[in-house]
Design a protein around this motif. Structure first.
Motif, mmCIF file in Angstrom:
data_model
loop_
_atom_site.group_PDB
_atom_site.id
_atom_site.type_symbol
_atom_site.label_atom_id
_atom_site.label_comp_id
_atom_site.label_asym_id
_atom_site.label_seq_id
_atom_site.Cartn_x
_atom_site.Cartn_y
_atom_site.Cartn_z
ATOM 1 N N ARG A 5 15.289 28.951 -30.826
ATOM 2 C CA ARG A 5 13.927 27.902 -31.251
ATOM 3 C C ARG A 5 12.557 28.704 -31.038
ATOM 4 N NH1 ARG A 5 13.041 23.305 -28.203
ATOM 5 N NH2 ARG A 5 14.492 24.117 -26.827
ATOM 6 N N ASP A 6 11.570 28.472 -31.749
ATOM 7 C CA ASP A 6 10.439 29.018 -31.574
ATOM 8 C C ASP A 6 9.821 28.255 -30.202
ATOM 9 O OD1 ASP A 6 10.293 30.325 -33.640
ATOM 10 O OD2 ASP A 6 8.926 29.164 -34.925
ATOM 11 N N GLY A 7 9.041 29.220 -29.652
ATOM 12 C CA GLY A 7 8.419 28.741 -28.222
ATOM 13 C C GLY A 7 9.294 28.170 -27.207
ATOM 14 N N SER A 8 10.441 28.673 -26.970
ATOM 15 C CA SER A 8 11.330 28.416 -25.953
ATOM 16 C C SER A 8 12.103 29.762 -25.444
ATOM 17 C CB SER A 8 12.481 27.204 -26.391
ATOM 18 O OG SER A 8 13.313 27.858 -27.041
ATOM 19 N N PHE A 9 12.924 29.585 -24.475
ATOM 20 C CA PHE A 9 13.650 30.740 -23.919
ATOM 21 C C PHE A 9 14.961 30.426 -23.514
ATOM 22 C CE2 PHE A 9 14.113 31.177 -19.348
ATOM 23 C CZ PHE A 9 12.977 29.991 -18.822
ATOM 24 N N LEU A 10 15.956 31.316 -23.552
ATOM 25 C CA LEU A 10 17.326 31.054 -23.146
ATOM 26 C C LEU A 10 17.672 32.465 -22.869
ATOM 27 C CD1 LEU A 10 19.598 28.932 -22.620
ATOM 28 C CD2 LEU A 10 20.054 29.565 -25.047
ATOM 29 N N MET A 11 18.229 32.493 -21.646
ATOM 30 C CA MET A 11 18.828 33.939 -21.162
ATOM 31 C C MET A 11 19.853 33.817 -21.411
ATOM 32 S SD MET A 11 16.735 34.307 -17.532
ATOM 33 C CE MET A 11 14.843 34.248 -17.513
ATOM 34 N N ASP A 12 20.518 35.104 -21.642
ATOM 35 C CA ASP A 12 21.885 35.320 -21.635
ATOM 36 C C ASP A 12 22.664 35.382 -20.428
ATOM 37 O OD1 ASP A 12 24.481 36.538 -22.273
ATOM 38 O OD2 ASP A 12 23.690 38.264 -23.288
ATOM 39 N N GLY A 13 23.469 34.550 -20.270
ATOM 40 C CA GLY A 13 24.171 34.294 -18.810
ATOM 41 C C GLY A 13 24.762 35.407 -18.292
ATOM 42 N N ARG A 14 25.491 36.155 -19.334
ATOM 43 C CA ARG A 14 26.385 37.427 -18.952
ATOM 44 C C ARG A 14 25.157 38.691 -18.489
ATOM 45 N NH1 ARG A 14 30.163 39.367 -23.468
ATOM 46 N NH2 ARG A 14 28.332 39.126 -24.488
ATOM 47 N N GLU A 15 24.107 38.660 -19.213
ATOM 48 C CA GLU A 15 23.068 39.694 -18.521
ATOM 49 C C GLU A 15 22.408 39.275 -17.391
ATOM 50 O OE1 GLU A 15 19.925 39.739 -21.709
ATOM 51 O OE2 GLU A 15 19.227 41.760 -20.700
ATOM 52 N N VAL A 16 22.222 37.952 -17.296
ATOM 53 C CA VAL A 16 21.805 37.565 -15.720
ATOM 54 C C VAL A 16 22.741 37.781 -14.822
ATOM 55 C CG1 VAL A 16 21.191 35.491 -14.605
ATOM 56 C CG2 VAL A 16 20.257 35.767 -16.883
ATOM 57 N N ARG A 17 24.097 37.546 -14.725
ATOM 58 C CA ARG A 17 25.185 37.798 -13.810
ATOM 59 C C ARG A 17 25.059 39.318 -13.679
ATOM 60 N NH1 ARG A 17 27.472 33.508 -16.369
ATOM 61 N NH2 ARG A 17 28.606 34.741 -17.764
ATOM 62 N N SER A 18 25.055 40.124 -14.659
ATOM 63 C CA SER A 18 25.116 41.682 -14.409
ATOM 64 C C SER A 18 24.025 42.343 -13.711
ATOM 65 C CB SER A 18 25.386 42.491 -15.751
ATOM 66 O OG SER A 18 24.344 42.586 -16.259
ATOM 67 N N VAL A 19 22.754 41.635 -14.056
ATOM 68 C CA VAL A 19 21.517 42.192 -13.244
ATOM 69 C C VAL A 19 21.631 41.700 -11.702
ATOM 70 C CG1 VAL A 19 19.023 41.755 -13.039
ATOM 71 C CG2 VAL A 19 19.940 42.079 -15.449
ATOM 72 N N ASN A 20 22.097 40.487 -11.615
ATOM 73 C CA ASN A 20 22.406 40.067 -10.291
ATOM 74 C C ASN A 20 23.223 40.939 -9.313
ATOM 75 O OD1 ASN A 20 21.282 37.583 -9.382
ATOM 76 N ND2 ASN A 20 22.423 36.344 -10.775
ATOM 77 N N LYS A 21 24.160 41.276 -10.173
ATOM 78 C CA LYS A 21 25.246 42.080 -9.313
ATOM 79 C C LYS A 21 24.737 43.374 -9.197
ATOM 80 C CE LYS A 21 29.923 41.302 -10.737
ATOM 81 N NZ LYS A 21 30.820 41.490 -11.990
ATOM 82 N N ALA A 22 23.995 44.132 -10.112
ATOM 83 C CA ALA A 22 23.413 45.368 -9.688
ATOM 84 C C ALA A 22 22.280 45.052 -8.685
ATOM 85 C CB ALA A 22 22.499 45.743 -11.032
ATOM 86 N N ALA A 23 21.704 43.973 -8.673
ATOM 87 C CA ALA A 23 20.720 44.041 -7.581
ATOM 88 C C ALA A 23 21.303 43.826 -6.195
ATOM 89 C CB ALA A 23 19.865 42.657 -7.765
ATOM 90 N N GLU A 24 22.345 43.142 -6.141
ATOM 91 C CA GLU A 24 22.928 42.988 -4.961
ATOM 92 C C GLU A 24 23.483 44.357 -4.411
ATOM 93 O OE1 GLU A 24 27.083 40.367 -4.387
ATOM 94 O OE2 GLU A 24 25.338 39.023 -4.880
ATOM 95 N N LYS A 25 24.168 45.017 -5.185
ATOM 96 C CA LYS A 25 24.530 46.435 -4.705
ATOM 97 C C LYS A 25 23.444 47.201 -4.290
ATOM 98 C CE LYS A 25 28.697 47.324 -7.424
ATOM 99 N NZ LYS A 25 28.790 47.360 -8.930
ATOM 100 N N LEU A 26 22.171 46.890 -4.510
ATOM 101 C CA LEU A 26 21.028 47.492 -4.079
ATOM 102 C C LEU A 26 20.220 47.181 -3.001
ATOM 103 C CD1 LEU A 26 19.564 48.648 -7.707
ATOM 104 C CD2 LEU A 26 20.753 50.187 -6.103
ATOM 105 N N ASN A 27 21.019 45.961 -2.615
ATOM 106 C CA ASN A 27 20.495 45.002 -1.480
ATOM 107 C C ASN A 27 19.159 44.363 -1.835
ATOM 108 O OD1 ASN A 27 21.930 44.647 0.997
ATOM 109 N ND2 ASN A 27 21.817 46.909 1.575
ATOM 110 N N LEU A 28 19.021 44.200 -3.071
ATOM 111 C CA LEU A 28 17.616 43.582 -3.552
ATOM 112 C C LEU A 28 18.106 41.988 -3.618
ATOM 113 C CD1 LEU A 28 16.796 46.069 -6.105
ATOM 114 C CD2 LEU A 28 15.591 45.797 -3.679
ATOM 115 N N ASP A 29 17.126 41.096 -3.517
ATOM 116 C CA ASP A 29 17.460 39.485 -3.629
ATOM 117 C C ASP A 29 17.020 39.046 -5.053
ATOM 118 O OD1 ASP A 29 18.529 39.249 -1.151
ATOM 119 O OD2 ASP A 29 16.574 38.861 -0.237
ATOM 120 N N TYR A 30 17.901 38.512 -5.621
ATOM 121 C CA TYR A 30 17.629 37.776 -6.996
ATOM 122 C C TYR A 30 16.813 36.485 -6.460
ATOM 123 C CZ TYR A 30 18.151 34.449 -10.423
ATOM 124 O OH TYR A 30 18.076 33.340 -11.453
#
Ligand SMILES: [Zn+2]
Length: 133
Positions: free
Chosen positions: A52-77
């Protein structure tokens, strides 16, 4: 989450505004995740899979993988960011409904070139100040 002053890099703000303005020409919003590295909020851009125009939706898989990477680096999402193509830098009802409780939300308004930070808590949005570094 402790009460503290958040910092955002000036070059990141500049990047967000430039990108938000460019995407707005196609009625696209930009979005991504906010990662706290203990000193400033890092931006991790994610794809906007909303059709849809003018809206956003993140890809759940992408979000989880970024989360995981951040966790490994000791960073907080700590939250998310997105742009508004025709509204203020203020969370809308659906933004609040879709946010995790006690998370941060950075909103980029490409019309007024404004960037504002919020904390979403108990289904309400509270403005937060931040320092530009
Ligand atoms: Zn929004």
């Amino acid at each position: 989450m402790a009460r503290r002053k958040y910092r955002i890099r000036k070059k990141d703000i500049r990047y967000l505004l430039t990108k938000a303005v460019a995407e707005a020409k196609d009625a696209h919003e930009i979005c991504g995740l906010l990662i706290d590295n203990g000193y400033f909020l890092q931006l991790m851009e994610t794809r906007n899979i909303s059709k849809r125009d003018g809206s956003f939706l993140m890809d759940g898989r992408e979000v989880r993988s970024v989360n995981k990477a951040a966790e490994k680096l000791n960073l907080d999402y700590v939250g998310t960011y997105h742009s508004h193509i025709c509204w203020f830098a203020k969370p809308g009802d659906s933004d609040i409904a879709g946010a995790e409780d006690n998370s941060l939300m950075l909103i980029i308004d490409n019309m007024d070139k404004e960037v504002k930070l919020w904390r979403i808590k108990n289904k309400r949005a509270y403005p937060l100040s931040f320092e530009i570094i």
